[in-house]
Design a protein around this motif. Sequence first.
Motif, short mmCIF file in Angstrom:
data_model
loop_
_atom_site.label_atom_id
_atom_site.label_comp_id
_atom_site.label_asym_id
_atom_site.label_seq_id
_atom_site.Cartn_x
_atom_site.Cartn_y
_atom_site.Cartn_z
N PHE A 1 0.70 -1.32 -0.03
CA PHE A 1 0.08 0.05 0.00
C PHE A 1 0.82 1.27 -0.01
O PHE A 1 0.38 2.42 -0.51
CB PHE A 1 -1.04 0.06 1.21
CG PHE A 1 -2.15 -0.91 0.94
CD1 PHE A 1 -2.31 -1.95 1.62
CD2 PHE A 1 -3.06 -0.42 0.08
CE1 PHE A 1 -3.26 -2.99 1.47
CE2 PHE A 1 -4.25 -1.41 -0.05
CZ PHE A 1 -4.34 -2.46 0.64
N LEU A 2 2.04 1.36 0.50
CA LEU A 2 2.70 2.52 0.51
C LEU A 2 3.47 2.65 -0.61
O LEU A 2 4.19 1.86 -0.84
CB LEU A 2 3.77 2.57 1.82
CG LEU A 2 2.91 2.39 3.13
CD1 LEU A 2 3.75 2.49 4.36
CD2 LEU A 2 1.94 3.85 3.06
N ILE A 3 3.63 3.84 -1.17
CA ILE A 3 4.26 4.31 -2.35
C ILE A 3 5.43 5.27 -2.21
O ILE A 3 6.37 5.03 -2.16
CB ILE A 3 3.35 4.65 -3.59
CG1 ILE A 3 2.24 3.42 -3.89
CG2 ILE A 3 4.18 4.92 -4.83
CD1 ILE A 3 1.42 4.02 -4.79
N SER A 4 4.72 6.59 -1.61
CA SER A 4 5.99 7.67 -1.66
C SER A 4 6.83 7.50 -0.47
O SER A 4 6.65 7.11 0.50
CB SER A 4 5.08 8.95 -1.39
OG SER A 4 3.89 8.80 -2.11
N PRO A 5 7.95 7.90 -0.93
CA PRO A 5 9.40 7.48 0.26
C PRO A 5 8.93 7.92 1.58
O PRO A 5 9.34 7.76 2.37
CB PRO A 5 10.46 7.94 -0.30
CG PRO A 5 10.12 8.07 -1.93
CD PRO A 5 8.89 8.34 -1.94
N GLU A 6 8.26 9.04 1.57
CA GLU A 6 8.02 9.85 2.83
C GLU A 6 7.12 9.26 3.72
O GLU A 6 6.91 9.56 4.73
CB GLU A 6 7.71 11.22 2.43
CG GLU A 6 6.57 11.88 1.75
CD GLU A 6 6.82 11.85 0.44
OE1 GLU A 6 7.93 11.58 0.02
OE2 GLU A 6 5.83 12.19 -0.39
N LYS A 7 6.36 8.23 3.31
CA LYS A 7 5.17 7.64 3.89
C LYS A 7 5.78 6.25 4.34
O LYS A 7 4.98 5.79 5.29
CB LYS A 7 3.99 7.38 2.84
CG LYS A 7 3.60 8.42 2.12
CD LYS A 7 1.99 8.90 2.83
CE LYS A 7 1.59 10.22 2.49
NZ LYS A 7 1.27 10.25 1.18
N LEU A 8 6.72 5.83 4.01
CA LEU A 8 7.26 4.61 4.58
C LEU A 8 7.49 4.08 5.86
O LEU A 8 7.55 5.01 6.59
CB LEU A 8 8.66 3.94 3.81
CG LEU A 8 8.40 4.07 2.10
CD1 LEU A 8 9.86 3.43 1.53
CD2 LEU A 8 7.45 3.28 1.70
N THR A 9 7.26 3.07 6.16
CA THR A 9 7.41 2.92 7.66
C THR A 9 8.69 1.81 7.92
O THR A 9 9.46 1.41 6.98
CB THR A 9 6.26 1.79 8.18
OG1 THR A 9 6.22 0.50 7.28
CG2 THR A 9 4.93 2.40 7.97
N LEU A 10 9.08 1.67 9.23
CA LEU A 10 10.24 1.06 9.53
C LEU A 10 10.42 -0.37 8.91
O LEU A 10 11.83 -0.65 8.32
CB LEU A 10 10.56 0.90 11.17
CG LEU A 10 11.26 2.12 11.79
CD1 LEU A 10 11.28 1.84 13.30
CD2 LEU A 10 12.56 2.36 11.19
N PRO A 11 9.61 -1.22 8.74
CA PRO A 11 9.97 -2.45 8.10
C PRO A 11 10.31 -2.41 6.70
O PRO A 11 11.18 -3.12 6.22
CB PRO A 11 8.49 -3.28 8.43
CG PRO A 11 7.84 -2.58 9.69
CD PRO A 11 8.28 -1.00 9.66
N ARG A 12 9.70 -1.33 5.86
CA ARG A 12 10.05 -1.16 4.57
C ARG A 12 11.54 -0.77 4.57
O ARG A 12 12.35 -1.08 3.75
CB ARG A 12 9.07 -0.52 4.03
CG ARG A 12 7.83 -0.97 3.66
CD ARG A 12 7.14 -0.71 2.52
NE ARG A 12 7.76 -0.75 1.10
CZ ARG A 12 7.36 -0.07 0.17
NH1 ARG A 12 5.91 0.33 0.27
NH2 ARG A 12 8.00 -0.22 -0.86
N GLY A 13 11.93 0.27 5.56
CA GLY A 13 13.06 0.71 5.63
C GLY A 13 14.12 -0.39 5.95
O GLY A 13 15.31 -0.42 5.28
N LEU A 14 13.90 -1.30 6.77
CA LEU A 14 14.81 -2.43 7.17
C LEU A 14 15.12 -3.04 5.79
O LEU A 14 16.10 -3.57 5.45
CB LEU A 14 13.90 -3.16 8.28
CG LEU A 14 14.14 -2.75 9.65
CD1 LEU A 14 13.65 -3.81 10.38
CD2 LEU A 14 15.59 -2.55 10.13
N ALA A 15 13.72 -3.56 5.03
CA ALA A 15 14.13 -4.20 4.04
C ALA A 15 14.87 -3.53 3.18
O ALA A 15 15.73 -4.28 2.34
CB ALA A 15 12.59 -4.48 3.27
#
Lengths: 443, 299, 288
Positions: free
Chosen positions: C228-242
């Motif tokens: 569901f998340l697209i824009s870089p400024e909306k990402l959550t920590l798990p996506r950052g970890l990935a």
Amino acid sequence: MTGDSRAVLRILRIALVLMVIVLVPMAATTATTTSIEFWHCEVEQDRQETIGALIRQFQKGHPGITVKLQAIEEDDMRTKLTTAQAARRLPNLVWLSSELILRLGNSNLLDQKAAGDAIASLGQSDFYSGPLAFMASPEGGYYAVPYAAWVQGIWYRKDWFESRGLAAPTTWESILKAARAFNAPQDRVYGIIIGTSKDTYAEQVFTQFALSNKAFLFSPDGKVTFNTPEMIEVLDYCKQLSAFTPPGPESWRDARDLYLNGTCAMMFYSTFTMDDIGVERTGFKGAIVRDLVKKTGFAPYVEHSAVSSFGAVTGFGIMSTGTPDQADACKKLITFLMTRDSYIKAMHMSPGGFNPVLKSVATYPAYLDEPVLRAWGETYHTIARGLDSIQTFAQRDGQIFPGYGNISAQLIIGEALYNLTEKDWTPQQTAEWAQKRMEQAIK
Amino acid sequence: MAPVLAATRRRGSSVSQREGRLAWALLAPSVILVGLVVVYPIISSIRMGFTHIPLDPAMPEEFVGLEQYSEIVHDPEFWLAIVRSLVHTAATVAGSTLLGLAVAVLMNREFAGRGIARGIVLMPYVAPLISLVFAWRYMFHPVYGFVNYWFVDILPIFSGPRDWVESPAFAMPMVILFDIWRYFPYAFLMILARLQSIPKTLYEAAEVDGAGSWAKFRHITMPELSFVLGSIVVLRWIWNFTKFDDVWLLSRNVVTVTVYAYLRAFQSFDLGQAAAISSLLALGLIASVSLYVKKVLRW
Amino acid sequence: MVTQVARKRWERILVGARIAAVLLACVFPFIVMLSVSLKPPGDETTYPPSLIPRRITFKNYADLFNPRLFPFMRYFQNSMVVALAAASLAIIVAVPGAYAFARLKFAGRELVQRGILSAYMFSGVLLVVPYYRAVIRLQEALSVQLVDTKLVLVLTYLAFTLPVSLYMLGNYFRTIPAEIEESAMIDGCTRTGVIWRVIIPLSGPALVAVFIYAFMIAWNEYLFALVFLISPEKLTLPRGLAELFNTQHYIWGRMMAASLLTAVPVVSLFLALERFMTAGLTVGGVKE
């Protein structure tokens, strides 16, 4: 109704009103410009910044077009594409590996005409022929516009080889000899790292060996030809080599970890490793192996009954699910990104890993004037020269086999190598098993 | 604000009718949310199981009836995957519940730093999965991992370093071990909360009657815990059977039925077949859970 | 008498040893993470491995807060907003529903009670596709932006945790003696008043449990945040970890540092609220 129910309903009504008040401002604005969505796999922050800057520059020069970017890890790209396809929400432009391009193109999701137009406007003769072939469609057109290419080969400790008087690892014999000579598991030092896991890396390594033995995956009439004597020879050779690798199946992470810390003599890797080896990107002084650049040799060819060079190409695919305006906008964006200055900026995101496919840019001094490329000096030029001859299983004598995308997606070759080396299957067993699975995959 | 007694004299609605309406009002948000987020996609997924969904957007989705189900049922890989799933789920449910029980009993006493100890026990459960997977892969790495170093070089228990996580012999046990470690804190929490509400008077009375610690455990603790244990087993069974990441991220060589479905859906882009697998799984789960609830738990 | 005391001491030592062993087994991978996070690149793959770093560096942590390399604070903020919202809503929505299960009779109660768990019988991996489809259709029908918002994630995570929350709270509410509620109602309280004035104050442990559970699920969730998340400024920590883990230029130290930092909020939350969870029933225990 009791006071309870009334109270609850009142609360529910208020909640509903609140929801509407909160949600309505979030409603999407109607578009007055052509808006395109662009998906790519460069998730590292500094690369996202570079791409973002390029896109902003593009939008300034093309006020009627807005570009929405999305960066997705390669591993997750398939998940995202699948969910998007199911919801009819595919992007307009994708920058993907050729395997994925083939898969999408094979399902009529890519606009061949738009890709062909873009290539023509950039001048077909300016493209290296190898990368162009990667993006070709069986109908004679192109699924996508190639953008960046990398070459695979064996990175080896030149200094170790010299001290033992061993020949460069370019033939089956010399590779095996060197692997045996340097393998010292009791000291946790290993001869070579090849891919034996259920992943794309294993497939890539295997392909280079297979092509050097003229073992093709497809016959000219499109049948799967994995269970052949040539292929069985390759499997046998890989099994022999695997004796000189660390225990367990290997992947690219092992190759990178162990070569960079100086505990393996050779590894198969793409040119993406050039900045790791060449410039201590991490900024740490006193890394484990000093001057690894000078001590590393690169063998981009493997020779047996043929000389094979393996590489990969990523390209821009324009999705056929968009409007003609959007396809047009995509073409403009592609042209912009492949114009010399922006192209150089983009390629410098990963020097060595991203090699331009336009001859005019690849030879341009400003492109070559980059710290990592300079650190590698002459070695880099051998790589650039190799770009024309790279090939994969998907191409054979000018023919394209899009079914390869299916086989690649199911990681069948990787699984075959795993079975061969970890479950101790014989090469014949492995070939039979893989043949059946591949035939099923392209049905 | 009419008192309950007075309300029963109101005409038109009985207490139970009003209760019913109130209950539905209270449940409405939950039902709507779960319906939207879970039930609707489930129905959609069931429908997709009967449809062939091509990647090509120009081709229509065609209704193929039971064809996809038949393909799956005739694929020996599917049944192998089911067996692996059953083994994995049974082992991890039993393992994590028993371990959680043992640790809860152990920690159900006063000691210095009890709060922090409980926090530490919870760490495997609350940390992000990808971090734990990589930490484990690092620890068990065949070349520079601690496990191989300690058990091969320092204490020569094993003859040589091995790849624990990926080798055919050890991959499944490792995944089971990892999942037991990761999920036992859940059982621990639930059981501990229940243990703490068992009145001490029961134990004191038993001690007066001369019961030893094992007898106390068997005749007081276990009966008190039976409900909690039953629900932990059910929930964990359902959750672990459908887990994907916990298996796939750690080792690609343990193909349970969810991994099998994932490979169909996202690697082969065959959504229809993946949905069919998903529906079959769900059916199996519903059947086994209903049986369990009726026969064993007798709810 | 002396042997009694000695035996007690020996027992205590054994118990202490067992507890220490359990704690060590739980925390060991985190010790490894800490150790690797303090090592400079190259040191983490040397053989023989050493738990105590030969050279210590904090650069891996510093890099995480360098927005050019990794926008940790942004991801952290996004995750925090989503998790807090999901956890708070979990309580707000589940408490009334659980009360209905626990105390009210209504048609279909058995069905909903038994059926609520079947929400979990479909694997998340396979549900994400039809769910995404449904959200897109909803988005188009209502002309409201749903994809790439925190809202859709909050509602999704809320829905995921509702069945368990309803279940946990329902069981807990049933153990609260009915007499207390009845006397409150006789005193003129409505049902909703009872929930607010009687049930909630007595349910501290269960409410905290639901809050922490929902927070944790929302904090660590990856698949739906991916879709569901697209824009870089909306990402959550798990996506950052990935992002950190799957990049070609991964650095073990950075990966481990980010892992630890991501685990800290949930563990701290639990430590802070732990005493509320094990306060036990303040209103008597089980009668008879």
